[in-house]
Design a protein around this motif. Structure first.
Motif, PDB file in Angstrom:
ATOM      1  N   ILE A 120       0.808  -1.226   0.000  1.00  0.00           N
ATOM      2  CA  ILE A 120       0.000   0.000   0.000  1.00  0.00           C
ATOM      3  C   ILE A 120       0.841   1.275   0.000  1.00  0.00           C
ATOM      4  CG2 ILE A 120      -2.035  -1.073   1.039  1.00  0.00           C
ATOM      5  CD1 ILE A 120      -1.133   0.118   3.747  1.00  0.00           C
ATOM      6  N   ALA A 121       2.156   1.162  -0.057  1.00  0.00           N
ATOM      7  CA  ALA A 121       2.995   2.357  -0.054  1.00  0.00           C
ATOM      8  C   ALA A 121       2.656   3.232  -1.257  1.00  0.00           C
ATOM      9  CB  ALA A 121       4.472   1.974  -0.079  1.00  0.00           C
ATOM     10  N   GLY A 122       2.629   4.523  -1.038  1.00  0.00           N
ATOM     11  CA  GLY A 122       2.342   5.469  -2.115  1.00  0.00           C
ATOM     12  C   GLY A 122       1.698   6.723  -1.575  1.00  0.00           C
ATOM     13  N   ARG A 123       1.240   7.560  -2.507  1.00  0.00           N
ATOM     14  CA  ARG A 123       0.569   8.821  -2.157  1.00  0.00           C
ATOM     15  C   ARG A 123      -0.855   8.739  -2.668  1.00  0.00           C
ATOM     16  NH1 ARG A 123       3.543  13.469  -1.301  1.00  0.00           N
ATOM     17  NH2 ARG A 123       2.332  14.620  -2.830  1.00  0.00           N
ATOM     18  N   TYR A 124      -1.815   9.120  -1.808  1.00  0.00           N
ATOM     19  CA  TYR A 124      -3.235   8.961  -2.117  1.00  0.00           C
ATOM     20  C   TYR A 124      -4.021  10.208  -1.748  1.00  0.00           C
ATOM     21  CZ  TYR A 124      -1.820   4.094  -2.233  1.00  0.00           C
ATOM     22  OH  TYR A 124      -1.166   2.925  -2.517  1.00  0.00           O
ATOM     23  N   PHE A 125      -4.945  10.600  -2.665  1.00  0.00           N
ATOM     24  CA  PHE A 125      -5.910  11.649  -2.348  1.00  0.00           C
ATOM     25  C   PHE A 125      -6.910  11.093  -1.351  1.00  0.00           C
ATOM     26  CE2 PHE A 125      -4.627  13.238  -6.548  1.00  0.00           C
ATOM     27  CZ  PHE A 125      -4.455  14.578  -6.269  1.00  0.00           C
ATOM     28  N   THR A 126      -7.245  11.879  -0.327  1.00  0.00           N
ATOM     29  CA  THR A 126      -8.313  11.479   0.582  1.00  0.00           C
ATOM     30  C   THR A 126      -9.622  11.444  -0.207  1.00  0.00           C
ATOM     31  OG1 THR A 126      -8.643  13.772   1.266  1.00  0.00           O
ATOM     32  CG2 THR A 126      -7.171  12.408   2.633  1.00  0.00           C
ATOM     33  N   ALA A 127     -10.640  10.819   0.358  1.00  0.00           N
ATOM     34  CA  ALA A 127     -11.909  10.627  -0.363  1.00  0.00           C
ATOM     35  C   ALA A 127     -12.511  11.945  -0.849  1.00  0.00           C
ATOM     36  CB  ALA A 127     -12.910   9.883   0.514  1.00  0.00           C
ATOM     37  N   ASP A 128     -12.401  13.000  -0.058  1.00  0.00           N
ATOM     38  CA  ASP A 128     -12.977  14.285  -0.463  1.00  0.00           C
ATOM     39  C   ASP A 128     -12.007  15.136  -1.284  1.00  0.00           C
ATOM     40  OD1 ASP A 128     -11.174  15.194   1.445  1.00  0.00           O
ATOM     41  OD2 ASP A 128     -12.701  16.080   2.758  1.00  0.00           O
ATOM     42  N   GLY A 129     -10.794  14.614  -1.520  1.00  0.00           N
ATOM     43  CA  GLY A 129      -9.813  15.326  -2.334  1.00  0.00           C
ATOM     44  C   GLY A 129      -9.156  16.499  -1.641  1.00  0.00           C
ATOM     45  N   SER A 130      -9.379  16.663  -0.339  1.00  0.00           N
ATOM     46  CA  SER A 130      -8.830  17.825   0.358  1.00  0.00           C
ATOM     47  C   SER A 130      -7.358  17.684   0.722  1.00  0.00           C
ATOM     48  CB  SER A 130      -9.643  18.114   1.622  1.00  0.00           C
ATOM     49  OG  SER A 130      -9.519  17.049   2.540  1.00  0.00           O
ATOM     50  N   GLY A 131      -6.852  16.445   0.695  1.00  0.00           N
ATOM     51  CA  GLY A 131      -5.460  16.253   1.060  1.00  0.00           C
ATOM     52  C   GLY A 131      -4.856  15.033   0.391  1.00  0.00           C
ATOM     53  N   ILE A 132      -3.543  14.940   0.490  1.00  0.00           N
ATOM     54  CA  ILE A 132      -2.810  13.773  -0.004  1.00  0.00           C
ATOM     55  C   ILE A 132      -2.095  13.157   1.191  1.00  0.00           C
ATOM     56  CG2 ILE A 132      -0.925  12.949  -1.468  1.00  0.00           C
ATOM     57  CD1 ILE A 132      -1.621  15.222  -3.427  1.00  0.00           C
ATOM     58  N   VAL A 133      -2.309  11.856   1.366  1.00  0.00           N
ATOM     59  CA  VAL A 133      -1.667  11.115   2.447  1.00  0.00           C
ATOM     60  C   VAL A 133      -0.549  10.269   1.841  1.00  0.00           C
ATOM     61  CG1 VAL A 133      -1.997   9.355   4.233  1.00  0.00           C
ATOM     62  CG2 VAL A 133      -3.774  11.081   3.829  1.00  0.00           C
ATOM     63  N   ALA A 134       0.648  10.390   2.404  1.00  0.00           N
ATOM     64  CA  ALA A 134       1.792   9.576   1.977  1.00  0.00           C
ATOM     65  C   ALA A 134       1.866   8.361   2.904  1.00  0.00           C
ATOM     66  CB  ALA A 134       3.080  10.379   2.058  1.00  0.00           C
ATOM     67  N   VAL A 135       1.738   7.172   2.315  1.00  0.00           N
ATOM     68  CA  VAL A 135       1.799   5.925   3.082  1.00  0.00           C
ATOM     69  C   VAL A 135       3.186   5.332   2.892  1.00  0.00           C
ATOM     70  CG1 VAL A 135       0.775   3.641   3.413  1.00  0.00           C
ATOM     71  CG2 VAL A 135      -0.690   5.566   2.748  1.00  0.00           C
ATOM     72  N   VAL A 136       3.882   5.135   4.002  1.00  0.00           N
ATOM     73  CA  VAL A 136       5.266   4.657   3.982  1.00  0.00           C
ATOM     74  C   VAL A 136       5.473   3.624   5.092  1.00  0.00           C
ATOM     75  CG1 VAL A 136       6.157   6.834   3.051  1.00  0.00           C
ATOM     76  CG2 VAL A 136       6.067   6.490   5.520  1.00  0.00           C
ATOM     77  N   ALA A 137       6.588   2.903   4.977  1.00  0.00           N
ATOM     78  CA  ALA A 137       6.965   1.972   6.034  1.00  0.00           C
ATOM     79  C   ALA A 137       7.445   2.771   7.244  1.00  0.00           C
ATOM     80  CB  ALA A 137       8.068   1.039   5.556  1.00  0.00           C
ATOM     81  N   CYS A 138       7.039   2.326   8.426  1.00  0.00           N
ATOM     82  CA  CYS A 138       7.513   2.932   9.665  1.00  0.00           C
ATOM     83  C   CYS A 138       7.689   1.811  10.681  1.00  0.00           C
ATOM     84  CB  CYS A 138       6.584   4.017  10.170  1.00  0.00           C
ATOM     85  SG  CYS A 138       4.886   3.518  10.444  1.00  0.00           S
ATOM     86  N   ASN A 139       8.926   1.586  11.064  1.00  0.00           N
ATOM     87  CA  ASN A 139       9.282   0.451  11.918  1.00  0.00           C
ATOM     88  C   ASN A 139       8.827  -0.837  11.240  1.00  0.00           C
ATOM     89  OD1 ASN A 139      10.463   2.182  13.833  1.00  0.00           O
ATOM     90  ND2 ASN A 139       8.461   2.567  14.750  1.00  0.00           N
ATOM     91  N   ASN A 140       8.027  -1.655  11.892  1.00  0.00           N
ATOM     92  CA  ASN A 140       7.571  -2.918  11.304  1.00  0.00           C
ATOM     93  C   ASN A 140       6.137  -2.819  10.808  1.00  0.00           C
ATOM     94  OD1 ASN A 140      10.018  -4.172  11.857  1.00  0.00           O
ATOM     95  ND2 ASN A 140       9.361  -4.733  13.913  1.00  0.00           N
TER      96      ASN A 140
END
Length: 139
Positions: A26-46
């Motif tokens: 699931i790593a990547g950058r995604y628009f929130t459902a309403d398009g108001s923001g972009i969430v960056a999903v990355v590995a953090c610890n385990n």
């Protein structure tokens, strides 16, 4: 030569086949459902985590900090860079952890699944009741 009893052999085979199943990355950058923001999903610890990387549509006159957080010490932290997805771990077919909703100042259990088109189904759950949003890839 030592032979495993049939039950032990079956358990060894079952355990090795379970490790073969992994949730889609699931790593990547995604628009929130309403398009108001972009969430960056990355590995953090385990685990996997998601932070608000970009505010696309700021709401005029709305707070820019986490004013609804139940912890008074966190109420001045800015939305930008704020952790939204927390501690998501691979559960074989999905990722499970928590999601923080800064608009309500609440944290919920979360289940995240990557779809064939690259989008994410992001669920926030209270007990057995879940609400699903679709987050589209930000390219």
């Amino acid at each position: 030569m030592h032979r495993l009893p049939p039950l032990a052999a079956a358990l060894v085979l079952a355990a090795s086949s379970w490790s073969a199943y992994a949730a889609e990355p699931i790593a990547g950058r995604y628009f929130t459902a309403d398009g108001s923001g972009i969430v960056a999903v990355v590995a953090c610890n385990n685990a996997m985590c998601g932070k608000l990387a970009t505010i696309v549509k700021p709401t005029p006159g709305a707070p820019t900090t986490d004013v609804k957080n139940p912890d008074p010490a966190l109420r001045t932290r800015p939305f930008l860079g704020m952790p939204i997805l927390l501690g998501l771990t691979d559960q074989g077919k999905d990722w499970r952890g928590e999601i923080y909703d800064p608009r309500r100042g609440k944290t919920f259990k979360s289940i995240v699944v990557r779809n064939a088109d690259g989008s994410l189904n992001v669920q926030g759950c209270v007990a057995m009741f879940c609400q699903t949003q679709v987050w589209r890839p930000a390219r």
